[in-house]
Design an enzyme around this catalytic site. Structure first.
Site, PDB file in Angstrom:
ATOM      1  CG  ASP A 200      -0.145   0.135   2.533  1.00 62.13           C
ATOM      2  OD1 ASP A 200       0.831  -0.608   2.718  1.00 62.13           O
ATOM      3  OD2 ASP A 200      -0.496   1.009   3.350  1.00 62.13           O
ATOM      4  CG  HIS A 521      -1.071  -7.558  -1.806  1.00 63.15           C
ATOM      5  ND1 HIS A 521      -2.334  -7.744  -2.323  1.00 63.15           N
ATOM      6  CD2 HIS A 521      -1.177  -6.493  -0.968  1.00 63.15           C
ATOM      7  CE1 HIS A 521      -3.162  -6.844  -1.814  1.00 63.15           C
ATOM      8  NE2 HIS A 521      -2.478  -6.073  -0.991  1.00 63.15           N
ATOM      9  CG  ASP A 565       4.395 -15.699  -7.335  1.00 62.80           C
ATOM     10  OD1 ASP A 565       4.081 -14.584  -6.868  1.00 62.80           O
ATOM     11  OD2 ASP A 565       5.142 -15.842  -8.323  1.00 62.80           O
ATOM     12  CD  GLU A 574       1.049  -5.953   1.988  1.00 63.56           C
ATOM     13  OE1 GLU A 574       0.335  -6.634   2.743  1.00 63.56           O
ATOM     14  OE2 GLU A 574       0.975  -4.713   1.895  1.00 63.56           O
TER      15      GLU A 574
END
Ligand SMILES: [Zn+2]
Length: 595
Positions: A200, A521, A565, A574
């Protein structure tokens, strides 16, 4: 507190994950479907011979894992292996260890130990006519890995033009910052830099704390590997070495989150919820400084973490940028003063906010770390007195825990031992003894692991790969207290696991090794239109406890096998700045002759 508790790790990420699932993954899936039909996941079949895909250092241990079940059937099971050099000559012939079941993977493994071969060159292992990939033995075999993983931080920069080359770039992002009402302030503020935390675009002081502290510790412990490391970043060629210049980008942001009126530090700066899987310059959610929602608005853990990190920075930057070093020390002192006055201000996400909380109800370890780093930097009695008060209750049964974002006690204990190395005391002797005890337990695990890592079965939780990295950090500190090649070899054994010697035969670092994973991610990797992910980033790794829809649907298997994966599997795949940091530390050691 239990530092390795999967529950504590998950308590933060669960909230992150739930929000990501609700607000970001569906838009991303839609975007991918409409634009490129790019795959979201990949699967791997391990080859019969598993080793570090980067190769090995000449004077350290070299062990490969062999899966005899994947060797075409022979009349008798192979018991030997050969090491072949570039011209196919047999450089070494050895015995395979007896096949042994490995609980972590469910595999029956044998080991091929060729540690005695020290001659640099290119080699292959052979078992009954089956060959491994070629690999190198040479002293610089991990040099590119150190540069790549450190440069990974440049790729995570917020607030400036980023260009890693090969198309991995974006213009300045998140330029609109503001105080959220939970901070006790109002108004706009300019972007102060920092690193995007993970997949993020948030920035979080607590996680920046252990990340930046770990990286600066590497600077202090392995100068020969890092002081002249060239990173090709915008500051390259300036007076400050590249490695410190990159870290300064994050330190400046951390300093911006300190309230200049009282020294307290706000917990984080993020949008109120996660954005879609888009490039950062396309994320127009305002990046808000978020506080606790009531006076004193700042949090104890964040403030103490900043005090610790800035005290380290004061030491590291003094020779290159004395004015900045002085600023860092002043920030550390005022943060410490605030934290002493406010030792129990916990942070939890306000109801209006759904980004990662990094909630940690126990800040005594952060306070311990802060006092220890301030003492090591200043040698002032006030900090040592506070530190000894914190250590006293721990002493009857002192245990060294593997560091994690929510438990930094061992960093404080170690720093105190380093600070008093010339004048050891009963306290520092106890710290060193407890460290050796913890190291011995990790070494024993490596010796019985089918893939040579130091993870217990319980250690395969969210971010287990960083746990392996931090266990290596512990081993390397133990080695600094009491040099022993077996301890260094144990630390390196986790590196071998992370970059190939594992039950998937995968390298868990993007763009590193022969078979690096492909689908982190990670918003930048998903939204940039380039097939391969951004380079130098460590996957969270196997997680036996689930935590997202994809992971939860994975059939139950031995813990090392609980990994995919898959871009959607944020509880397994992530990336995060605090996960890369112990890997950089380990690679700095691997590139040092002082490890
Ligand atoms: Zn940004």
């Amino acid at each position: 507190m239990d530092p390795t508790s999967p529950i504590r790790r998950r308590s933060f990420l669960k909230s992150l994950g739930a929000a990501a699932a609700a607000s970001t993954l569906r838009p991303q899936l839609h975007a991918l479907a409409s634009l490129s039909q790019a795959p979201l996941s990949a699967t791997y079949t391990a080859p019969p011979i598993l080793l570090n895909q980067l190769g090995y250092l000449p004077n350290h241990a070299k062990v490969a894992t062999v899966l005899l079940s994947k060797i075409p059937s022979q009349t008798t099971q192979p018991t030997t292996f050969r090491l072949r050099s570039e011209n196919d000559a047999v450089a070494f012939e050895g015995n395979l260890s007896a096949p042994t079941p490995d609980a972590a993977s469910g595999d029956t493994t044998t080991q091929a130990d060729f540690s005695s071969i020290t001659k640099p060159g290119t080699y292959r292992l052979e078992v009954a006519g089956i060959f491994s990939d070629t690999f190198a033995i040479n002293p610089t075999v991990y040099a590119d890995a150190l540069r790549l993983t450190t440069r990974g931080y440049y790729g995570q920069r917020c607030g400036c033009n980023v260009d890693l080359g090969n198309g991995y770039k974006h213009p300045a992002c998140h330029l609109d910052g503001a105080f959220d009402p939970t901070s006790g302030r109002t108004g706009a503020l300019p972007n102060a830099g920092g690193w995007h935390d993970a997949g993020d675009y948030g920035r979080y002081i607590v996680n920046s704390g252990i990340t930046t502290g770990t990286l600066l510790w590497a600077w202090e412990m392995y100068p020969e590997a890092l002081h002249s490391l060239a990173l090709d970043i915008p500051e390259s060629g300036h007076a400050i070495p590249d490695y410190l210049a990159e870290i300064k980008w994050n330190l400046n942001w951390m300093l911006a989150l300190q309230d200049s009126t009282d020294g307290g530090v706000w917990h984080k700066q993020t949008s109120l919820h996660f954005c879609a899987f888009i490039m950062p310059q396309d994320d127009h959610l305002v990046s808000e400084i978020i506080g606790t929602g009531s006076a004193p608005y700042k949090s104890t853990c964040a403030t103490a973490d900043l005090a610790a990190v800035m005290a380290i920075a004061a030491r590291c930057y003094k020779p290159f940028d004395p004015a900045f070093a002085a600023r860092c020390l002043a920030a550390a002192r005022s943060a410490w003063t605030w934290a002493l006055k406010n030792p129990n201000v916990a942070f939890n996400n306000p109801p209006t906010v759904s980004t990662g909380s990094y909630a940690d109800p126990t800040c005594s370890d952060e306070l311990l770390w802060a006092s220890a780093e301030l003492f090591r930097t200043t040698h002032e009695a006030q900090y040592e007195a506070a530190l000894l008060d914190s250590i006293k209750p721990l002493l009857p049964n002192l245990k060294i825990a593997v560091p994690s974002w929510n438990n930094v006690a061992s960093l404080g204990l170690w720093t105190y031992a380093f600070a008093t190395a010339q004048k050891p005391t009963a306290v520092t002797a106890a710290i060193e003894q407890a460290t050796q005890t913890a190291a011995a337990e990790l070494i024993a695990r490596i010796q019985t692991s089918g893939y040579g890592n130091s993870l217990s079965l319980a250690d395969y939780h969210w971010g287990s790969n960083s746990n392996a990295g931090n266990q290596s950090l512990l081993l390397l500190v133990a080695n600094r207290f009491q040099p022993d090649k077996a301890t260094v070899n144990a630390a390196l054994s986790n590196l071998h696991y992370l970059v190939g010697r594992n039950c998937f035969g995968v390298s868990w670092v993007t763009q590193l090794g022969r078979r690096p994973f492909q689908h982190p991610h990670h918003r930048l990797s998903a939204a940039d239109g380039i097939e391969a992910p951004w380079p130098g980033l460590l996957s969270g790794g196997p997680n036996a406890h689930g935590g997202d829809a994809v992971a939860n649907a994975l059939p139950k298997a031995p813990p090392m096998r609980m990994w995919l994966d898959d871009q959607r599997a944020y509880s397994m795949n992530e990336i995060a700045i605090n996960w890369n940091a112990p890997l950089v530390f380990l690679l700095a050691a691997a590139n040092s002759n002082r490890a």
